[in-house]
Write a protein that holds these residues in place. Structure first.
Motif, mmCIF file in Angstrom:
data_model
loop_
_atom_site.group_PDB
_atom_site.id
_atom_site.type_symbol
_atom_site.label_atom_id
_atom_site.label_comp_id
_atom_site.label_asym_id
_atom_site.label_seq_id
_atom_site.Cartn_x
_atom_site.Cartn_y
_atom_site.Cartn_z
ATOM 1 N N CYS A 1 -3.501 4.439 -10.472
ATOM 2 C CA CYS A 1 -3.710 3.018 -10.778
ATOM 3 C C CYS A 1 -2.857 2.579 -11.957
ATOM 4 O O CYS A 1 -2.309 1.466 -11.963
ATOM 5 C CB CYS A 1 -5.182 2.752 -11.056
ATOM 6 N N LEU B 1 0.750 2.201 -10.691
ATOM 7 C CA LEU B 1 0.944 1.048 -9.804
ATOM 8 C C LEU B 1 0.540 -0.274 -10.460
ATOM 9 O O LEU B 1 0.765 -1.338 -9.881
ATOM 10 C CB LEU B 1 0.153 1.232 -8.509
ATOM 11 N N ILE C 1 -2.583 -1.272 -10.973
ATOM 12 C CA ILE C 1 -3.753 -1.795 -10.268
ATOM 13 C C ILE C 1 -4.889 -2.010 -11.269
ATOM 14 O O ILE C 1 -5.271 -1.079 -11.976
ATOM 15 C CB ILE C 1 -4.230 -0.807 -9.185
ATOM 16 N N TYR D 1 -8.500 -1.998 -12.702
ATOM 17 C CA TYR D 1 -9.655 -1.173 -12.340
ATOM 18 C C TYR D 1 -10.620 -1.128 -13.505
ATOM 19 O O TYR D 1 -10.273 -1.440 -14.641
ATOM 20 C CB TYR D 1 -9.217 0.248 -11.966
ATOM 21 N N ASP E 1 -14.363 -0.271 -3.801
ATOM 22 C CA ASP E 1 -13.393 -1.368 -3.743
ATOM 23 C C ASP E 1 -13.993 -2.506 -2.940
ATOM 24 O O ASP E 1 -13.891 -2.544 -1.717
ATOM 25 C CB ASP E 1 -12.088 -0.890 -3.105
ATOM 26 N N LEU F 1 -4.898 3.371 -1.568
ATOM 27 C CA LEU F 1 -4.385 2.507 -2.630
ATOM 28 C C LEU F 1 -2.891 2.230 -2.454
ATOM 29 O O LEU F 1 -2.427 1.121 -2.745
ATOM 30 C CB LEU F 1 -4.663 3.131 -3.998
ATOM 31 N N LYS G 1 -2.624 -0.427 0.242
ATOM 32 C CA LYS G 1 -3.110 -1.746 -0.161
ATOM 33 C C LYS G 1 -2.277 -2.362 -1.280
ATOM 34 O O LYS G 1 -2.050 -3.585 -1.290
ATOM 35 C CB LYS G 1 -4.566 -1.643 -0.591
ATOM 36 N N HIS G 2 -1.813 -1.520 -2.219
ATOM 37 C CA HIS G 2 -1.195 -2.056 -3.422
ATOM 38 C C HIS G 2 0.238 -1.583 -3.664
ATOM 39 O O HIS G 2 0.900 -2.116 -4.556
ATOM 40 C CB HIS G 2 -2.020 -1.658 -4.660
ATOM 41 N N ASN H 1 3.159 -1.588 -1.880
ATOM 42 C CA ASN H 1 4.335 -2.386 -1.493
ATOM 43 C C ASN H 1 5.609 -1.540 -1.449
ATOM 44 O O ASN H 1 6.662 -1.948 -1.912
ATOM 45 C CB ASN H 1 4.525 -3.571 -2.447
#
Length: 202
Positions: free
Chosen positions: A19, A22, A24, A26, A57, A72, A75-76, A78
């Motif tokens: 996380c 990336l 993300i 949290y 999530d 993850l 979803k995140h 890319n």
């Protein structure tokens, strides 16, 4: 917001680290690595085996670290931190991502149980000794793979490194990651210097 159930120096380190890499958002639900926390009624409703990691999530609860990493990324990510799906590079990425847990963590888990976690009267020294032999074999495989490479899949850091990095983190803690494995030792030093790793191990 993504909630990560996390205990220090456990597999949940992988998820916090990913996380961070990336970016993300949290929140962490910190657990002590004790039966009082992991076997509590509240946490068993999240993870029936009372282990970490778990994530929540927006109501989706997942418990397996490799599956969480892939979820993850899908979803995140890319396209970040993994080669393009369907390529040979992605196949190698998946191999090392899952090797870190399905293969490498088996002996490391036995060392943890029979040298540290279980009460002394429940430890089996032969299991710990055999697990150390197996873990050193895994380290030799990883060390050979890393010859001439900065990261496990090549020149670029990927999510497979968050999986493998935790396995090597345990090897370091257990005194197994020695100068006998120069490539793996240098690789782990590179991983440990990353801000995301430092955050996940703080």
């Amino acid at each position: 917001m993504l909630k990560i159930y996390h205990a220090k120096n456990t597999r949940s380190l992988r998820i916090v680290w990913l996380c961070e890499e990336l970016g993300i958002p949290y929140e962490i639900q910190t657990l002590n690595f004790t039966p009082a926390d992991l076997q509590s009624e509240a946490y068993l409703a999240v993870h029936p085996l009372g282990k970490v990691p778990s994530i929540d999530d927006d109501g989706l609860i997942l418990n397996e670290s490799g599956a969480i990493v892939q979820y993850l990324l899908a979803k995140h990510g890319n396209g970040r931190l993994e080669p393009k799906p369907g390529t040979a590079g992605h196949g190698r990425f998946l191999h090392w991502l899952h090797f870190a847990e399905a293969t490498f963590m088996v002996p490391l888990g036995n060392i943890a149980q029979h040298a540290f976690i279980r009460p002394e009267d429940q430890r089996i020294p032969q299991v710990a000794a055999e697990a150390q032999v197996a873990a050193r074999k895994m380290l030799s495989i990883v060390d050979r793979e890393l010859a001439g490479k900065d990261f496990i899949c090549g020149p670029d850091f990927t999510a497979a490194d968050t999986m493998m990095g935790y396995s090597l983190h345990l090897c370091k803690m257990f005194g197994l990651l020695t100068d006998d494995y120069p490539n793996a030792s240098a690789y782990f030093a590179r991983l440990a210097a990353r801000p995301g790793f430092r955050k996940a191990t703080a």
